[in-house]
Motif scaffolding. Structure first.
Motif, PDB file in Angstrom:
ATOM      1  N   MET A 123      30.306  26.633 -15.465  1.00  0.00           N
ATOM      2  CA  MET A 123      29.619  26.900 -14.220  1.00  0.00           C
ATOM      3  C   MET A 123      28.651  28.061 -14.428  1.00  0.00           C
ATOM      4  O   MET A 123      28.988  29.047 -15.068  1.00  0.00           O
ATOM      5  N   LYS A 124      27.450  27.943 -13.873  1.00  0.00           N
ATOM      6  CA  LYS A 124      26.449  28.995 -13.988  1.00  0.00           C
ATOM      7  C   LYS A 124      26.848  30.202 -13.153  1.00  0.00           C
ATOM      8  O   LYS A 124      27.521  30.079 -12.131  1.00  0.00           O
ATOM      9  N   GLU A 125      26.393  31.351 -13.600  1.00  0.00           N
ATOM     10  CA  GLU A 125      26.682  32.590 -12.892  1.00  0.00           C
ATOM     11  C   GLU A 125      25.848  32.673 -11.613  1.00  0.00           C
ATOM     12  O   GLU A 125      24.658  32.378 -11.605  1.00  0.00           O
ATOM     13  N   VAL A 126      26.499  33.084 -10.528  1.00  0.00           N
ATOM     14  CA  VAL A 126      25.826  33.259  -9.247  1.00  0.00           C
ATOM     15  C   VAL A 126      25.728  34.750  -8.967  1.00  0.00           C
ATOM     16  O   VAL A 126      26.706  35.483  -9.099  1.00  0.00           O
ATOM     17  N   THR A 127      24.536  35.180  -8.595  1.00  0.00           N
ATOM     18  CA  THR A 127      24.292  36.576  -8.246  1.00  0.00           C
ATOM     19  C   THR A 127      23.708  36.624  -6.850  1.00  0.00           C
ATOM     20  O   THR A 127      22.783  35.865  -6.537  1.00  0.00           O
ATOM     21  N   ILE A 128      24.259  37.514  -6.027  1.00  0.00           N
ATOM     22  CA  ILE A 128      23.788  37.638  -4.655  1.00  0.00           C
ATOM     23  C   ILE A 128      23.574  39.117  -4.337  1.00  0.00           C
ATOM     24  O   ILE A 128      24.436  39.945  -4.604  1.00  0.00           O
ATOM     25  N   TYR A 129      22.412  39.415  -3.804  1.00  0.00           N
ATOM     26  CA  TYR A 129      22.052  40.776  -3.405  1.00  0.00           C
ATOM     27  C   TYR A 129      22.171  40.848  -1.887  1.00  0.00           C
ATOM     28  O   TYR A 129      21.615  39.995  -1.177  1.00  0.00           O
ATOM     29  N   THR A 130      22.911  41.841  -1.409  1.00  0.00           N
ATOM     30  CA  THR A 130      23.284  41.898   0.001  1.00  0.00           C
ATOM     31  C   THR A 130      23.115  43.311   0.572  1.00  0.00           C
ATOM     32  O   THR A 130      22.836  44.255  -0.156  1.00  0.00           O
ATOM     33  N   THR A 131      23.333  43.390   1.882  1.00  0.00           N
ATOM     34  CA  THR A 131      23.529  44.669   2.574  1.00  0.00           C
ATOM     35  C   THR A 131      24.756  44.513   3.465  1.00  0.00           C
ATOM     36  O   THR A 131      25.147  43.392   3.807  1.00  0.00           O
ATOM     37  N   ARG A 132      25.340  45.639   3.850  1.00  0.00           N
ATOM     38  CA  ARG A 132      26.566  45.620   4.658  1.00  0.00           C
ATOM     39  C   ARG A 132      26.369  45.045   6.048  1.00  0.00           C
ATOM     40  O   ARG A 132      27.294  44.479   6.614  1.00  0.00           O
ATOM     41  N   LEU A 133      25.205  45.224   6.630  1.00  0.00           N
ATOM     42  CA  LEU A 133      25.000  44.838   8.029  1.00  0.00           C
ATOM     43  C   LEU A 133      24.306  43.501   8.212  1.00  0.00           C
ATOM     44  O   LEU A 133      23.929  43.145   9.322  1.00  0.00           O
ATOM     45  N   CYS A 134      24.161  42.752   7.161  1.00  0.00           N
ATOM     46  CA  CYS A 134      23.428  41.490   7.210  1.00  0.00           C
ATOM     47  C   CYS A 134      24.369  40.313   7.493  1.00  0.00           C
ATOM     48  O   CYS A 134      25.187  39.948   6.639  1.00  0.00           O
ATOM     49  N   PRO A 135      24.254  39.696   8.678  1.00  0.00           N
ATOM     50  CA  PRO A 135      25.129  38.549   8.972  1.00  0.00           C
ATOM     51  C   PRO A 135      24.861  37.345   8.063  1.00  0.00           C
ATOM     52  O   PRO A 135      25.769  36.571   7.772  1.00  0.00           O
ATOM     53  N   PHE A 136      23.627  37.204   7.595  1.00  0.00           N
ATOM     54  CA  PHE A 136      23.307  36.087   6.707  1.00  0.00           C
ATOM     55  C   PHE A 136      23.934  36.269   5.329  1.00  0.00           C
ATOM     56  O   PHE A 136      24.282  35.300   4.664  1.00  0.00           O
ATOM     57  N   CYS A 137      24.098  37.525   4.921  1.00  0.00           N
ATOM     58  CA  CYS A 137      24.796  37.812   3.659  1.00  0.00           C
ATOM     59  C   CYS A 137      26.246  37.345   3.753  1.00  0.00           C
ATOM     60  O   CYS A 137      26.761  36.702   2.840  1.00  0.00           O
ATOM     61  N   TYR A 138      26.887  37.678   4.866  1.00  0.00           N
ATOM     62  CA  TYR A 138      28.281  37.262   5.064  1.00  0.00           C
ATOM     63  C   TYR A 138      28.395  35.745   5.140  1.00  0.00           C
ATOM     64  O   TYR A 138      29.326  35.157   4.596  1.00  0.00           O
ATOM     65  N   LYS A 139      27.436  35.107   5.785  1.00  0.00           N
ATOM     66  CA  LYS A 139      27.461  33.646   5.908  1.00  0.00           C
ATOM     67  C   LYS A 139      27.314  32.981   4.528  1.00  0.00           C
ATOM     68  O   LYS A 139      28.035  32.034   4.210  1.00  0.00           O
ATOM     69  N   ALA A 140      26.415  33.492   3.711  1.00  0.00           N
ATOM     70  CA  ALA A 140      26.221  32.940   2.361  1.00  0.00           C
ATOM     71  C   ALA A 140      27.481  33.132   1.521  1.00  0.00           C
ATOM     72  O   ALA A 140      27.925  32.208   0.830  1.00  0.00           O
ATOM     73  N   LYS A 141      28.077  34.310   1.600  1.00  0.00           N
ATOM     74  CA  LYS A 141      29.296  34.572   0.830  1.00  0.00           C
ATOM     75  C   LYS A 141      30.451  33.706   1.319  1.00  0.00           C
ATOM     76  O   LYS A 141      31.269  33.252   0.503  1.00  0.00           O
ATOM     77  N   ARG A 142      30.529  33.451   2.624  1.00  0.00           N
ATOM     78  CA  ARG A 142      31.578  32.561   3.147  1.00  0.00           C
ATOM     79  C   ARG A 142      31.470  31.170   2.547  1.00  0.00           C
ATOM     80  O   ARG A 142      32.470  30.555   2.185  1.00  0.00           O
TER      81      ARG A 142
END
Length: 83
Positions: free
Chosen positions: A1-20
């Protein structure tokens, strides 16, 4: 499986949605927070051409943000992109 990298901030609801979604699919990922690192934010903006978060890469391919990740998933292409 390829490595997945995600750049986020603590207050970003879209970051949480992507990680979910990644967690739901049991996809491990490397997360980098841009909260206290303005230099990293500048680097990502230069690399991705965008300043919004999340910014997601699968391997060396820039996927984009949360909506782009979900579009790949709904099209049935996300798991294929990971392999």
């Amino acid at each position: 499986m390829k490595e997945v990298t995600i750049y986020t901030t603590r207050l970003c609801p879209f970051c949480y949605k992507a990680k979910r979604l990644l967690n739901k699919l049991d996809v491990s990922f490397n997360e980098f927070s841009l909260d206290l690192n303005p230099k990293l934010r500048e680097e990502i903006a230069a690399k991705a051409g965008k300043t919004s978060v999340p910014q997601i890469w699968i391997g060396d391919s820039h996927i984009g943000g949360c909506d782009d990740l979900y579009a790949l998933h709904y099209a049935g292409s996300l798991l294929n992109a990971l392999s």
